[in-house]
Design a protein around this motif. Structure first.
Motif, PDB file in Angstrom:
ATOM      1  N   GLN A   1       0.836  -1.183   0.000  1.00  0.00           N
ATOM      2  CA  GLN A   1       0.000   0.000   0.000  1.00  0.00           C
ATOM      3  C   GLN A   1       0.888   1.256   0.000  1.00  0.00           C
ATOM      4  OE1 GLN A   1      -1.049  -2.676   2.191  1.00  0.00           O
ATOM      5  NE2 GLN A   1      -2.483  -3.168   0.578  1.00  0.00           N
ATOM      6  N   ARG A   2       0.231   2.379  -0.257  1.00  0.00           N
ATOM      7  CA  ARG A   2       0.898   3.674  -0.241  1.00  0.00           C
ATOM      8  C   ARG A   2       0.346   4.462   0.936  1.00  0.00           C
ATOM      9  NH1 ARG A   2      -0.345   8.675  -1.864  1.00  0.00           N
ATOM     10  NH2 ARG A   2       1.348  10.027  -2.508  1.00  0.00           N
ATOM     11  N   ILE A   3       1.245   5.098   1.714  1.00  0.00           N
ATOM     12  CA  ILE A   3       0.812   5.914   2.845  1.00  0.00           C
ATOM     13  C   ILE A   3       1.192   7.365   2.599  1.00  0.00           C
ATOM     14  CG2 ILE A   3       2.921   5.634   4.233  1.00  0.00           C
ATOM     15  CD1 ILE A   3       0.892   5.336   6.676  1.00  0.00           C
ATOM     16  N   GLU A   4       0.335   8.243   3.080  1.00  0.00           N
ATOM     17  CA  GLU A   4       0.625   9.677   3.047  1.00  0.00           C
ATOM     18  C   GLU A   4       0.290  10.223   4.433  1.00  0.00           C
ATOM     19  OE1 GLU A   4      -0.660  13.697   0.570  1.00  0.00           O
ATOM     20  OE2 GLU A   4      -1.801  11.853   0.302  1.00  0.00           O
ATOM     21  N   PHE A   5       1.251  10.896   5.030  1.00  0.00           N
ATOM     22  CA  PHE A   5       1.014  11.558   6.304  1.00  0.00           C
ATOM     23  C   PHE A   5       0.633  13.002   6.011  1.00  0.00           C
ATOM     24  CE2 PHE A   5       3.686   7.989   7.459  1.00  0.00           C
ATOM     25  CZ  PHE A   5       3.045   7.505   8.590  1.00  0.00           C
ATOM     26  N   LEU A   6      -0.322  13.513   6.787  1.00  0.00           N
ATOM     27  CA  LEU A   6      -0.837  14.863   6.597  1.00  0.00           C
ATOM     28  C   LEU A   6      -0.682  15.657   7.885  1.00  0.00           C
ATOM     29  CD1 LEU A   6      -4.326  13.766   5.179  1.00  0.00           C
ATOM     30  CD2 LEU A   6      -2.283  14.258   3.828  1.00  0.00           C
ATOM     31  N   ASN A   7      -0.475  16.955   7.771  1.00  0.00           N
ATOM     32  CA  ASN A   7      -0.572  17.885   8.901  1.00  0.00           C
ATOM     33  C   ASN A   7      -1.594  18.936   8.509  1.00  0.00           C
ATOM     34  OD1 ASN A   7       2.966  17.978   9.773  1.00  0.00           O
ATOM     35  ND2 ASN A   7       1.393  16.605  10.478  1.00  0.00           N
ATOM     36  N   TYR A   8      -2.591  19.128   9.368  1.00  0.00           N
ATOM     37  CA  TYR A   8      -3.599  20.153   9.122  1.00  0.00           C
ATOM     38  C   TYR A   8      -4.107  20.664  10.468  1.00  0.00           C
ATOM     39  CZ  TYR A   8      -6.692  16.116   9.777  1.00  0.00           C
ATOM     40  OH  TYR A   8      -7.301  14.989  10.254  1.00  0.00           O
ATOM     41  N   PRO A   9      -4.620  21.910  10.505  1.00  0.00           N
ATOM     42  CA  PRO A   9      -5.103  22.454  11.782  1.00  0.00           C
ATOM     43  C   PRO A   9      -6.397  21.770  12.213  1.00  0.00           C
ATOM     44  CG  PRO A   9      -5.482  24.022  10.008  1.00  0.00           C
ATOM     45  CD  PRO A   9      -4.723  22.865   9.421  1.00  0.00           C
ATOM     46  N   VAL A  10      -6.578  21.704  13.522  1.00  0.00           N
ATOM     47  CA  VAL A  10      -7.797  21.125  14.075  1.00  0.00           C
ATOM     48  C   VAL A  10      -8.997  21.936  13.588  1.00  0.00           C
ATOM     49  CG1 VAL A  10      -9.077  20.657  16.206  1.00  0.00           C
ATOM     50  CG2 VAL A  10      -6.624  20.235  16.115  1.00  0.00           C
TER      51      VAL A  10
ATOM     52  N   PHE B   1       3.636  -1.305   3.833  1.00  0.00           N
ATOM     53  CA  PHE B   1       4.255  -0.215   3.090  1.00  0.00           C
ATOM     54  C   PHE B   1       5.740  -0.492   2.895  1.00  0.00           C
ATOM     55  CE2 PHE B   1       1.194   1.253   6.295  1.00  0.00           C
ATOM     56  CZ  PHE B   1       0.169   1.703   5.474  1.00  0.00           C
ATOM     57  N   THR B   2       6.278  -0.046   1.783  1.00  0.00           N
ATOM     58  CA  THR B   2       7.723  -0.092   1.586  1.00  0.00           C
ATOM     59  C   THR B   2       8.335   0.869   2.605  1.00  0.00           C
ATOM     60  OG1 THR B   2       7.401  -0.509  -0.754  1.00  0.00           O
ATOM     61  CG2 THR B   2       9.585   0.266  -0.077  1.00  0.00           C
ATOM     62  N   ARG B   3       9.284   0.384   3.387  1.00  0.00           N
ATOM     63  CA  ARG B   3       9.816   1.205   4.483  1.00  0.00           C
ATOM     64  C   ARG B   3      10.421   2.513   3.993  1.00  0.00           C
ATOM     65  NH1 ARG B   3      13.423  -0.526   9.730  1.00  0.00           N
ATOM     66  NH2 ARG B   3      13.626   1.593  10.541  1.00  0.00           N
ATOM     67  N   SER B   4      11.161   2.495   2.924  1.00  0.00           N
ATOM     68  CA  SER B   4      11.802   3.728   2.455  1.00  0.00           C
ATOM     69  C   SER B   4      10.751   4.772   2.057  1.00  0.00           C
ATOM     70  CB  SER B   4      12.750   3.445   1.295  1.00  0.00           C
ATOM     71  OG  SER B   4      12.046   2.844   0.216  1.00  0.00           O
ATOM     72  N   ALA B   5       9.686   4.355   1.380  1.00  0.00           N
ATOM     73  CA  ALA B   5       8.614   5.284   0.997  1.00  0.00           C
ATOM     74  C   ALA B   5       7.851   5.762   2.236  1.00  0.00           C
ATOM     75  CB  ALA B   5       7.666   4.621   0.004  1.00  0.00           C
ATOM     76  N   TYR B   6       7.637   4.873   3.184  1.00  0.00           N
ATOM     77  CA  TYR B   6       6.950   5.203   4.434  1.00  0.00           C
ATOM     78  C   TYR B   6       7.730   6.277   5.184  1.00  0.00           C
ATOM     79  CZ  TYR B   6       4.752   4.160   9.020  1.00  0.00           C
ATOM     80  OH  TYR B   6       4.076   4.225  10.211  1.00  0.00           O
ATOM     81  N   GLU B   7       9.034   6.051   5.354  1.00  0.00           N
ATOM     82  CA  GLU B   7       9.861   7.014   6.083  1.00  0.00           C
ATOM     83  C   GLU B   7       9.957   8.346   5.348  1.00  0.00           C
ATOM     84  OE1 GLU B   7      13.480   4.846   6.954  1.00  0.00           O
ATOM     85  OE2 GLU B   7      12.609   4.076   8.824  1.00  0.00           O
ATOM     86  N   ALA B   8       9.982   8.318   4.017  1.00  0.00           N
ATOM     87  CA  ALA B   8      10.004   9.564   3.237  1.00  0.00           C
ATOM     88  C   ALA B   8       8.699  10.334   3.439  1.00  0.00           C
ATOM     89  CB  ALA B   8      10.233   9.266   1.759  1.00  0.00           C
ATOM     90  N   ALA B   9       7.570   9.641   3.427  1.00  0.00           N
ATOM     91  CA  ALA B   9       6.270  10.288   3.642  1.00  0.00           C
ATOM     92  C   ALA B   9       6.185  10.865   5.047  1.00  0.00           C
ATOM     93  CB  ALA B   9       5.141   9.291   3.401  1.00  0.00           C
ATOM     94  N   LEU B  10       6.725  10.167   6.011  1.00  0.00           N
ATOM     95  CA  LEU B  10       6.716  10.625   7.393  1.00  0.00           C
ATOM     96  C   LEU B  10       7.609  11.851   7.577  1.00  0.00           C
ATOM     97  CD1 LEU B  10       5.703  10.104  10.241  1.00  0.00           C
ATOM     98  CD2 LEU B  10       7.505   8.392  10.512  1.00  0.00           C
ATOM     99  N   ALA B  11       8.735  11.883   6.888  1.00  0.00           N
ATOM    100  CA  ALA B  11       9.672  13.001   6.999  1.00  0.00           C
ATOM    101  C   ALA B  11       9.143  14.272   6.334  1.00  0.00           C
ATOM    102  CB  ALA B  11      11.018  12.620   6.389  1.00  0.00           C
TER     103      ALA B  11
END
Length: 170
Positions: free
Chosen positions: A2-11, A142-152
């Motif tokens: 799977q593909r993951i995307e981490f998001l930051n947004y205001p409450v 998730f592929t770890r390298s893509a996961y860590e890149a999305a997290l960073a």
């Protein structure tokens, strides 16, 4: 995988403190949770109208406050801060919390397993509904390298992407 995307947004506009949101395969994790709990809630609240139930399902969770997580790299790699670990069980990590802002009220927990090549989220559960058991979500790998890149490099949004979607839905 799977593909993951981490998001930051205001409450909200009132509370500009950002939260960590998550998309898996371009779908908000809260939508995955709604799909996994729809029949369970229908059994608990059979008289709720379908539109009220859907609104509730999509709003039962929210992201975790950025300031509470501390180190997102540790948290989302399965080593949460002690206050998160104490509120969960059996090595589970909260990935969503209660929309009231107190994550412990209604957390979505998952077991995060890390290998040199992958990160897997499995065994999703709601600790306040033990009778529900493991929710029918995942496992997501998730592929770890893509996961860590999305997290960073989380995607920064100006508002909650799910709230925007709900407002535009007739």
């Amino acid at each position: 995988m799977q593909r993951i995307e981490f998001l930051n947004y205001p409450v909200s506009e009132r509370l500009p403190d950002p939260v960590w949101g998550i998309r898996i395969d371009n779908t908000d994790l809260r939508v995955h949770a709604a799909d996994a709990t729809r029949d369970l809630w229908r059994q608990e609240h059979p008289d709720t109208s379908p539109s009220d139930r859907e609104r509730f399902l999509l709003n039962q969770y929210d992201g975790l406050l950025h300031r509470e997580i501390g180190d997102p790299g540790r948290h989302f790699l399965g080593a949460p801060a002690p206050e998160f670990a104490a509120g969960s069980s059996a090595g589970a990590t909260p990935v969503l919390g209660c929309p009231c802002g107190v994550w412990e009220c209604w957390p979505l927990l998952t077991v995060i397993t890390v290998s040199p090549e992958t990160v897997t989220w499995s065994s999703f559960r709601q600790p306040f509904r033990k009778e529900w058991g493991e929710l029918p979500m995942g496992p997501y790998t998730f592929t770890r390298s893509a996961y860590e890149a999305a997290l960073a490099e989380p995607t920064r949004l100006t508002n909650d992407p799910l709230a925007v979607h709900q407002e535009s839905t007739p």
